[in-house]
Design a protein around this motif. Sequence first.
Motif, PDB file in Angstrom:
ATOM      1  N   CYS A 283       0.840  -1.199   0.000  1.00 24.02           N
ATOM      2  CA  CYS A 283       0.000   0.000   0.000  1.00 24.02           C
ATOM      3  C   CYS A 283       0.876   1.249   0.000  1.00 24.02           C
ATOM      4  N   PHE A 284       0.682   2.094  -0.984  1.00 23.19           N
ATOM      5  CA  PHE A 284       1.344   3.390  -1.019  1.00 23.19           C
ATOM      6  C   PHE A 284       0.636   4.345  -0.043  1.00 23.19           C
ATOM      7  N   ARG A 285       1.414   5.194   0.593  1.00 25.08           N
ATOM      8  CA  ARG A 285       0.862   6.187   1.503  1.00 25.08           C
ATOM      9  C   ARG A 285       1.055   7.585   0.907  1.00 25.08           C
ATOM     10  N   ALA A 286       0.007   8.408   1.001  1.00 24.68           N
ATOM     11  CA  ALA A 286       0.060   9.762   0.430  1.00 24.68           C
ATOM     12  C   ALA A 286      -0.512  10.756   1.423  1.00 24.68           C
ATOM     13  N   VAL A 303       2.573  14.464  -1.268  1.00 24.37           N
ATOM     14  CA  VAL A 303       3.787  13.662  -1.233  1.00 24.37           C
ATOM     15  C   VAL A 303       3.359  12.200  -1.102  1.00 24.37           C
ATOM     16  N   VAL A 304       3.960  11.335  -1.910  1.00 21.30           N
ATOM     17  CA  VAL A 304       3.613   9.915  -1.938  1.00 21.30           C
ATOM     18  C   VAL A 304       4.828   9.107  -1.493  1.00 21.30           C
ATOM     19  N   TYR A 305       4.578   8.149  -0.597  1.00 19.52           N
ATOM     20  CA  TYR A 305       5.623   7.262  -0.105  1.00 19.52           C
ATOM     21  C   TYR A 305       5.356   5.840  -0.601  1.00 19.52           C
ATOM     22  N   SER A 306       6.417   5.147  -0.932  1.00 16.33           N
ATOM     23  CA  SER A 306       6.299   3.758  -1.383  1.00 16.33           C
ATOM     24  C   SER A 306       5.962   2.858  -0.198  1.00 16.33           C
ATOM     25  N   PRO A 307       5.574   1.603  -0.465  1.00 17.16           N
ATOM     26  CA  PRO A 307       5.290   0.679   0.646  1.00 17.16           C
ATOM     27  C   PRO A 307       6.477   0.503   1.585  1.00 17.16           C
ATOM     28  N   GLU A 308       7.682   0.747   1.091  1.00 17.47           N
ATOM     29  CA  GLU A 308       8.868   0.618   1.943  1.00 17.47           C
ATOM     30  C   GLU A 308       9.131   1.876   2.762  1.00 17.47           C
ATOM     31  N   GLY A 309       8.321   2.940   2.577  1.00 19.16           N
ATOM     32  CA  GLY A 309       8.484   4.164   3.333  1.00 19.16           C
ATOM     33  C   GLY A 309       9.407   5.178   2.680  1.00 19.16           C
ATOM     34  N   VAL A 310       9.814   4.932   1.427  1.00 21.12           N
ATOM     35  CA  VAL A 310      10.687   5.852   0.708  1.00 21.12           C
ATOM     36  C   VAL A 310       9.824   6.874  -0.050  1.00 21.12           C
ATOM     37  N   ALA A 339      -2.593   8.581  -9.215  1.00 29.81           N
ATOM     38  CA  ALA A 339      -2.274   7.215  -8.790  1.00 29.81           C
ATOM     39  C   ALA A 339      -2.753   6.195  -9.805  1.00 29.81           C
ATOM     40  N   LEU A 340      -3.952   6.372 -10.329  1.00 31.82           N
ATOM     41  CA  LEU A 340      -4.457   5.433 -11.336  1.00 31.82           C
ATOM     42  C   LEU A 340      -3.595   5.493 -12.594  1.00 31.82           C
ATOM     43  N   GLY A 341      -3.145   6.680 -12.965  1.00 36.81           N
ATOM     44  CA  GLY A 341      -2.287   6.808 -14.132  1.00 36.81           C
ATOM     45  C   GLY A 341      -0.947   6.128 -13.963  1.00 36.81           C
ATOM     46  N   HIS A 342      -0.501   5.944 -12.713  1.00 37.76           N
ATOM     47  CA  HIS A 342       0.757   5.253 -12.433  1.00 37.76           C
ATOM     48  C   HIS A 342       0.522   3.836 -11.930  1.00 37.76           C
ATOM     49  N   ILE A 344      -1.108   2.622  -9.490  1.00 37.05           N
ATOM     50  CA  ILE A 344      -1.066   2.415  -8.034  1.00 37.05           C
ATOM     51  C   ILE A 344      -2.484   2.092  -7.579  1.00 37.05           C
ATOM     52  N   LEU A 345      -2.730   0.848  -7.214  1.00 40.05           N
ATOM     53  CA  LEU A 345      -4.081   0.394  -6.883  1.00 40.05           C
ATOM     54  C   LEU A 345      -4.280   0.164  -5.402  1.00 40.05           C
ATOM     55  N   TYR A 346      -3.220   0.330  -4.598  1.00 33.12           N
ATOM     56  CA  TYR A 346      -3.310   0.267  -3.143  1.00 33.12           C
ATOM     57  C   TYR A 346      -2.817   1.600  -2.610  1.00 33.12           C
ATOM     58  N   LEU A 347      -3.718   2.398  -2.077  1.00 35.59           N
ATOM     59  CA  LEU A 347      -3.363   3.771  -1.711  1.00 35.59           C
ATOM     60  C   LEU A 347      -4.017   4.156  -0.390  1.00 35.59           C
ATOM     61  N   ASP A 348      -3.230   4.724   0.498  1.00 36.03           N
ATOM     62  CA  ASP A 348      -3.699   5.237   1.795  1.00 36.03           C
ATOM     63  C   ASP A 348      -3.516   6.749   1.769  1.00 36.03           C
ATOM     64  N   ILE A 349      -4.629   7.510   1.712  1.00 39.50           N
ATOM     65  CA  ILE A 349      -4.605   8.966   1.593  1.00 39.50           C
ATOM     66  C   ILE A 349      -4.862   9.590   2.957  1.00 39.50           C
ATOM     67  N   SER A 350      -3.972  10.505   3.361  1.00 40.91           N
ATOM     68  CA  SER A 350      -4.142  11.238   4.620  1.00 40.91           C
ATOM     69  C   SER A 350      -4.394  12.706   4.302  1.00 40.91           C
ATOM     70  N   SER A 351      -5.396  13.282   4.956  1.00 46.58           N
ATOM     71  CA  SER A 351      -5.759  14.690   4.748  1.00 46.58           C
ATOM     72  C   SER A 351      -6.073  15.320   6.088  1.00 46.58           C
TER      73      SER A 351
END
Length: 410
Positions: A283-286, A303-310, A339-342, A344-351
């Motif tokens: 899951c990507f985190r944004a 800002v988007v972070y990879s599943p590894e936190g990078v 995200a869909l264009g890249h 990325i189908l697992y996404l955690d969005i924080s607002s």
Amino acid sequence: MADMMIKDLILPSLHWNTDLINVLFDGEWARKICAMPICVSTSNDYVFWKHTPSRIYSVKSGYAICLSTHLSRYSTPKDLNRINYPVKAFCKRKLWHLPGPQVWKILLWKIITDSLSVGAEFARRNIVMDQMCPLCCVPDSIETLDHLFRDCVLVKRLWACSSLGISTNFTDCICLRDWIINWILFFDSKENSSSSIILFLSMVWSIWRVRNEVIFSGKTFSVDYFYNLQACVAKAALEAEEFATSKASRLGQSSFNPLDTIRSDIRNHFPFFMVGEKGACKCFRAKVDASWVDFSRASLGWVVYSPEGVRYCTFARSFVAESAIQAEAMGIRDLITWALGHNILYLDISSDCLQLLLQLAGVELPHHLTKGLLQDIEHFFTFFHCLCFTFLPRHLNMVAHNLARAELGL
């Protein structure tokens, strides 16, 4: 006759001595004297203050009389005898409870109390300044409150062509204070009074703001700019009033619980909710935020972070939005489409916009400015294997926040 007193004109029976009065005074004066009732009380005369119920003078009542005289210096004697609504009562019962921003009410209070600094007021205080009206620039036009907000030839056109269609002709017999109070009371007596009052106050505020921009920023008066400004501030105030009314009506129900309207699959995780099955390992985190300055300046950043936190990607852009919450919704929608264009189908969005998350969750009804954007976001739900939304306090969302502000040069 020079040593005579009033008691000498009264008989022991406590009636006027009409024969003596007719001898001493002309016919008209004699009739007026005889028409006056004679007090039969034996108490002594005393001085009383008619402006208080106790008939005793107080500094407070004296100040009130001086203030009312000061407020009415532009009025004619006829106006002073015909005040439809006392100023003090209007300020206490109506002014501070009117719909619209507090700054509008403060401006209205300054107008009603005649404490707004305009050309004529500067002259009264012996301050050397140009007294000419900055809007019409007619050489003989002195910038009084009445002239600036109602009697200026340009302002007359603005009132007449506004959505309220107010005619300012034949208003010489009423001062600006009474004119404003009468219109507000008129709107308040009608159905849907809030919208009419907001439109009226937005006209007053826009006149004052445009006047200041002409004087202090050197701008040229433009009718189109005025109406665009007035429409924008009125729209924002109407939206705020609509939201406050809706929220108050819902919270006024004793049995209402915001969590009851959230779908059962997210109720135990409020204010976090998820669509699909979560795959924590991929899951990507944004983190996303938006910045809104006015009706022509807004920006978003994420800002988007990879599943590894990078850190995977950062993005910011400016655009036009009509409100802050609309800018926040556009930020989330753009992030999802990116995200869909890249793929990325697992996404955690924080607002940090809790109100928008409540609308997404169904706790609050969507605003008309965000309704279409929220429909787009919900449409994209079906393309994700997992899409999460999490509320994040502002101090934990500073990266996205600073990206959005930097885009506007803030």
